[in-house]
Design a protein around this motif. Structure first.
Motif, PDB file in Angstrom:
ATOM      1  N   ILE A 255       0.831  -1.206   0.000  1.00 20.58           N
ATOM      2  CA  ILE A 255       0.000   0.000   0.000  1.00 20.58           C
ATOM      3  C   ILE A 255       0.866   1.256   0.000  1.00 20.58           C
ATOM      4  N   ALA A 256       1.970   1.222   0.771  1.00 22.82           N
ATOM      5  CA  ALA A 256       2.881   2.375   0.808  1.00 22.82           C
ATOM      6  C   ALA A 256       3.521   2.616  -0.564  1.00 22.82           C
ATOM      7  N   LEU A 257       3.919   1.537  -1.241  1.00 23.05           N
ATOM      8  CA  LEU A 257       4.521   1.689  -2.564  1.00 23.05           C
ATOM      9  C   LEU A 257       3.515   2.218  -3.577  1.00 23.05           C
ATOM     10  N   LEU A 258       2.277   1.747  -3.515  1.00 24.45           N
ATOM     11  CA  LEU A 258       1.259   2.255  -4.426  1.00 24.45           C
ATOM     12  C   LEU A 258       0.943   3.723  -4.132  1.00 24.45           C
ATOM     13  N   THR A 259       0.971   4.087  -2.849  1.00 22.94           N
ATOM     14  CA  THR A 259       0.779   5.497  -2.489  1.00 22.94           C
ATOM     15  C   THR A 259       1.895   6.351  -3.064  1.00 22.94           C
ATOM     16  N   LEU A 260       3.132   5.840  -2.978  1.00 17.57           N
ATOM     17  CA  LEU A 260       4.265   6.561  -3.565  1.00 17.57           C
ATOM     18  C   LEU A 260       4.095   6.710  -5.076  1.00 17.57           C
ATOM     19  N   ALA A 261       3.663   5.640  -5.735  1.00 20.75           N
ATOM     20  CA  ALA A 261       3.466   5.697  -7.185  1.00 20.75           C
ATOM     21  C   ALA A 261       2.397   6.729  -7.549  1.00 20.75           C
ATOM     22  N   LEU A 262       1.305   6.779  -6.772  1.00 18.91           N
ATOM     23  CA  LEU A 262       0.258   7.762  -7.033  1.00 18.91           C
ATOM     24  C   LEU A 262       0.759   9.181  -6.783  1.00 18.91           C
ATOM     25  N   TRP A 263       1.556   9.360  -5.713  1.00 19.47           N
ATOM     26  CA  TRP A 263       2.098  10.676  -5.400  1.00 19.47           C
ATOM     27  C   TRP A 263       3.008  11.165  -6.518  1.00 19.47           C
ATOM     28  N   ARG A 264       3.875  10.287  -7.011  1.00 22.01           N
ATOM     29  CA  ARG A 264       4.764  10.672  -8.113  1.00 22.01           C
ATOM     30  C   ARG A 264       3.959  10.936  -9.391  1.00 22.01           C
ATOM     31  N   SER A 265       2.901  10.177  -9.595  1.00 22.02           N
ATOM     32  CA  SER A 265       2.118  10.336 -10.819  1.00 22.02           C
ATOM     33  C   SER A 265       1.377  11.668 -10.857  1.00 22.02           C
ATOM     34  N   ARG A 266       1.148  12.272  -9.697  1.00 21.50           N
ATOM     35  CA  ARG A 266       0.513  13.586  -9.660  1.00 21.50           C
ATOM     36  C   ARG A 266       1.484  14.684 -10.076  1.00 21.50           C
ATOM     37  N   ARG A 267       2.786  14.412 -10.006  1.00 23.33           N
ATOM     38  CA  ARG A 267       3.785  15.452 -10.223  1.00 23.33           C
ATOM     39  C   ARG A 267       4.664  15.224 -11.449  1.00 23.33           C
ATOM     40  N   HIS A 268       4.791  13.987 -11.867  1.00 22.09           N
ATOM     41  CA  HIS A 268       5.690  13.683 -12.980  1.00 22.09           C
ATOM     42  C   HIS A 268       5.016  14.025 -14.313  1.00 22.09           C
ATOM     43  N   PRO A 269       5.772  14.615 -15.266  1.00 22.92           N
ATOM     44  CA  PRO A 269       5.158  14.973 -16.549  1.00 22.92           C
ATOM     45  C   PRO A 269       4.720  13.762 -17.371  1.00 22.92           C
ATOM     46  N   ARG A 270       5.354  12.617 -17.145  1.00 22.92           N
ATOM     47  CA  ARG A 270       4.964  11.393 -17.859  1.00 22.92           C
ATOM     48  C   ARG A 270       4.794  10.287 -16.816  1.00 22.92           C
ATOM     49  N   PRO A 271       3.656  10.291 -16.113  1.00 24.06           N
ATOM     50  CA  PRO A 271       3.492   9.445 -14.934  1.00 24.06           C
ATOM     51  C   PRO A 271       3.340   7.971 -15.262  1.00 24.06           C
ATOM     52  N   ALA A 272       3.659   7.136 -14.267  1.00 22.75           N
ATOM     53  CA  ALA A 272       3.500   5.691 -14.419  1.00 22.75           C
ATOM     54  C   ALA A 272       2.028   5.286 -14.381  1.00 22.75           C
ATOM     55  N   ILE A 273       1.214   6.041 -13.666  1.00 27.02           N
ATOM     56  CA  ILE A 273      -0.233   5.801 -13.590  1.00 27.02           C
ATOM     57  C   ILE A 273      -0.922   7.034 -14.138  1.00 27.02           C
ATOM     58  N   ALA A 274      -1.745   6.843 -15.150  1.00 30.08           N
ATOM     59  CA  ALA A 274      -2.373   7.983 -15.835  1.00 30.08           C
ATOM     60  C   ALA A 274      -3.542   8.521 -15.008  1.00 30.08           C
ATOM     61  N   ILE A 275      -3.213   9.062 -13.817  1.00 26.26           N
ATOM     62  CA  ILE A 275      -4.290   9.525 -12.937  1.00 26.26           C
ATOM     63  C   ILE A 275      -4.935  10.802 -13.465  1.00 26.26           C
ATOM     64  N   GLY A 276      -4.275  11.480 -14.410  1.00 24.26           N
ATOM     65  CA  GLY A 276      -4.898  12.655 -15.004  1.00 24.26           C
ATOM     66  C   GLY A 276      -6.210  12.315 -15.690  1.00 24.26           C
ATOM     67  N   LEU A 277      -6.306  11.088 -16.197  1.00 22.82           N
ATOM     68  CA  LEU A 277      -7.544  10.660 -16.846  1.00 22.82           C
ATOM     69  C   LEU A 277      -8.689  10.540 -15.845  1.00 22.82           C
ATOM     70  N   TRP A 278      -8.347  10.356 -14.569  1.00 25.55           N
ATOM     71  CA  TRP A 278      -9.372  10.139 -13.557  1.00 25.55           C
ATOM     72  C   TRP A 278     -10.127  11.419 -13.215  1.00 25.55           C
ATOM     73  N   ARG A 279      -9.698  12.544 -13.811  1.00 24.82           N
ATOM     74  CA  ARG A 279     -10.469  13.768 -13.576  1.00 24.82           C
ATOM     75  C   ARG A 279     -11.882  13.624 -14.129  1.00 24.82           C
ATOM     76  N   SER A 280     -12.026  12.747 -15.087  1.00 24.31           N
ATOM     77  CA  SER A 280     -13.362  12.396 -15.549  1.00 24.31           C
ATOM     78  C   SER A 280     -13.944  11.380 -14.574  1.00 24.31           C
ATOM     79  N   ARG A 281     -14.981  11.779 -13.825  1.00 24.27           N
ATOM     80  CA  ARG A 281     -15.568  10.876 -12.833  1.00 24.27           C
ATOM     81  C   ARG A 281     -16.158   9.641 -13.503  1.00 24.27           C
ATOM     82  N   SER A 282     -16.692   9.819 -14.684  1.00 24.61           N
ATOM     83  CA  SER A 282     -17.250   8.677 -15.398  1.00 24.61           C
ATOM     84  C   SER A 282     -16.164   7.671 -15.731  1.00 24.61           C
TER      85      SER A 282
END
Length: 475
Positions: A255-282
Motif C-alpha cells: 500500500i505504501a509503494l502504491l501510495t508513492l506511485a500515485l504521489w509521483r504520478s501527480r507530479r511527474h510529466p509522464r506518470p507511471a499511472i495515468a491519474i490525469g484521466l481520472w479527472r473524468s468521474r465517469s
C-alpha cells in the motif's frame, strides 16, 4: 472543364497519395497489431488450461506459489502498460513494437524450457512485461496510420482479435497440452512472433521519434512492487497467518509503494499511472468497475480448469471442450453488446454482472459436486458466466473510450486494461488463499471461492448501475 489527363506532376511535387498507398501501411499495422493482441490474449487462456498439468509437473511446489504463473503475468502487465505506451512515443512505436515481439518470443521460450517453478514464474513476469509493451505500441500504430473515418472499424478488428483468442484459447490450449505437454503452450508463441516481426519489419522504417522525455520508471517500479506485495500478502496470508509480520509487512508495504506511485504520478510529466484521466468521474467509475470485476473474472477463469481436473477428473481435451462453452458465449454476447445503442450500455453492464453472479452462485451450490454434470450444471453455468463476461467487458471498453476526449482514447483503453489486470492479480491471490484454507476439502474450497466470486460480481453490478456520462467523439 480543363483537360488534366496529360498533366504530369513535377518530380518534387507533393502529390497526394493514392487510396491504395494510404491504406497499405494502415492495413499492415492493423494486421500485425491484431496478431500481437491475439497472441498475448491467447496466452492468458491457454495457461489457465495448462495450469493443472503445470501443478502436476512441480509436485514439490505449493499450489499457492504456482498461482504466480498466472498472477505474475498480470502484475507485470498492469505495472508497465502506461509507461510502455509513453516509451513507445519517445523511442518510436514501430521500434518498440518489434522489440517487444522479440522479447515476448524469448520470454515464452524461457517459460517453455524452465527447469523449475521459480524459473517459470520469473519467465511469466518477464513475459507479462513484454506484453505490456506490445499492446499500447501496437494500438498506437493502428491509430497513427488509420484515417480518422476508419478508426472505429480498425478498433473493432483489433478488439475482435483478442476476443477470438479467448474463444479458441481453451481448444488450442487443450490440444497442445494433450498432444505435446504444457510447455508447448509457450513454444507456440515463438513462430507466431517471428512471423509478425517479418510481416511488420517495415513499420519501423523511416519512423520519426516524438520529442518526449522518458516515462517515470521509478513510479512504474513502485507500481509493480506495490501490486505484487499486496498480492503476495493475500496469496500467502493463510499459510503465514493473517497477523504474521510477513503478511502485515507485505500488505502495508504494498500500500505504501502504491501510495508513492500515485504521489509521483501527480507530479511527474509522464506518470507511471495515468491519474490525469481520472479527472473524468465517469472514466474513474469505469475503471473501478473493471478492477472489481477483474478480480472475480480471473478467479473464475482459473478455477474452471482446476475444478474439471481435480473434482470431475476430466482429461485435458474434455476440460478444454467444456471451457469452450463459456468462451463461445462470451464472443456472441460481446458482438451483440457492441451493436447495442449507447443508452442501453449502462443497463447491459448491470445485466452482464448479474449473469456472472448467477453463474458463480449456482456453482457454489450442491448442483456442483463430485459427480460430473456437464449438461445439467456446467453448460448452463458456462453460458451465464461467459455471456456475462462478454457483455461487461465490451460495455466497459466502450464506456472507457466514450468518457474521454478522442485524443486520449489509446491511453484510456490502456488504463482500463491495467485496472482489469490489477484486479485479476488480486482475484488469483484470493483463489490461492481460499485453497490454502481448505487443503483437504476441495469441494468446500471451490464452493467458498465461487460464493465469493458471486458476492464480488454483485458488487460489480451495483457499481455498474451508477450513471456514467459518456462523451461522444468530436471532430
Amino acid at each position: 472543364m480543363t483537360d488534366t489527363t496529360q498533366r504530369q506532376p513535377l518530380p518534387d511535387a507533393a502529390a497526394p497519395p493514392t487510396p491504395a498507398a494510404t491504406d497499405r501501411p494502415a492495413r499492415l499495422a492493423l494486421l500485425v497489431a491484431s496478431g500481437a493482441a491475439f497472441m498475448s490474449f491467447l496466452d492468458l487462456s491457454v495457461v489457465n488450461i495448462a495450469f493443472p498439468a503445470i501443478t502436476r509437473d512441480y509436485p514439490g511446489t505449493a499450489a499457492t506459489t504456482l498461482t504466480w504463473v498466472v498472477s505474475g503475468y498480470a502484475v507485470a502487465f498492469a505495472a508497465l502498460l502506461t509507461p510502455a505506451g509513453q516509451l513507445a512515443d519517445t523511442l518510436g512505436r514501430g521500434r518498440v513494437f518489434l522489440t517487444a515481439l522479440a522479447g515476448f518470443a524469448l520470454t515464452s521460450l524461457l517459460c517453455a524450457i524452465a527447469p523449475g517453478a521459480d524459473w517459470l514464474i520469473a519467465g511469466r513476469f518477464l513475459q507479462g512485461g513484454a506484453a505490456a509493451f506490445l499492446i499500447p505500441a501496437g494500438l498506437a500504430l493502428v491509430l497513427g496510420s488509420t484515417p480518422p473515418e476508419r478508426v472505429g472499424m480498425a478498433m473493432a478488428a483489433w478488439t475482435a482479435a483478442g476476443g477470438f483468442a479467448a474463444t479458441v484459447g481453451p481448444a488450442v490450449g487443450g490440444a497442445l497440452v494433450d498432444w505435446f505437454g504444457w510447455r508447448s503452450v509457450f513454444v507456440i508463441n515463438v513462430p507466431i512472433a517471428v512471423a509478425l516481426i517479418a510481416a511488420g519489419w517495415r513499420l519501423a522504417r523511416g519512423e520519426h521519434r516524438q520529442p518526449h522525455g522518458l516515462p517515470d520508471l521509478l513510479g512504474a517500479a513502485a507500481t509493480g512492487l506495490g501490486i505484487g506485495t499486496v498480492v503476495a500478502a493475500v496469496t500467502q496470508g493463510q499459510q503465514w497467518g493473517w497477523t504474521d509480520a510477513r503478511t502485515l509487512g507485505s500488505g502495508l508495504g504494498g500500500i505504501a509503494l502504491l501510495t508513492l506511485a500515485l504521489w509521483r504520478s501527480r507530479r511527474h510529466p509522464r506518470p507511471a499511472i495515468a491519474i490525469g484521466l481520472w479527472r473524468s468521474r465517469s472514466y474513474a467509475l469505469v475503471n473501478a468497475v473493471s478492477f472489481v470485476f477483474g478480480a472475480t473474472m480471473f478467479a473464475w477463469l482459473l478455477a474452471g480448469p482446476l475444478w474439471l481436473d481435480a473434482v470431475w477428473q476430466y482429461s485435458v481435451l474434455r476440460a478444454a471442450a467444456a471451457m469452450s462453452v463459456g468462451a463461445v458465449a462470451s464472443m456472441i454476447t460481446a458482438i451483440l453488446a457492441g451493436r447495442a445503442p449507447v443508452p442501453w450500455q449502462r443497463w447491459l453492464g448491470v445485466l452482464g454482472a448479474l449473469m456472472f453472479a448467477a453463474s458463480t452462485f449456482y456453482m457454489s451450490t450442491g448442483a456442483f459436486d463430485a459427480t460430473p454434470a456437464l449438461w445439467s450444471a456446467w453448460v448452463p453455468a458456462g453460458i451465464l458466466g461467459g455471456g456475462g463476461i462478454g457483455i461487461l467487458v465490451t460495455v466497459l471498453g466502450t464506456a472507457a473510450a466514450r468518457s474521454l476526449p478522442p485524443q486520449r482514447f489509446a491511453a484510456g483503453v490502456g488504463m482500463n486494461i491495467t485496472a482489469r489486470q490489477s484486479g485479476g492479480a488480486l482475484g488469483v491471490a484470493l483463489l490461492a488463499a481460499v485453497f490454502a484454507a481448505h487443503p483437504r476439502e476441495p469441494l468446500t474450497a471451490f464452493h467458498t471461492l465461487f460464493a465469493l466470486c458471486a458476492a464480488i460480481a454483485l458488487a460489480t453490478a451495483v457499481l455498474a448501475a451508477l450513471p456514467i456520462r459518456t462523451q461522444e467523439p468530436t471532430p
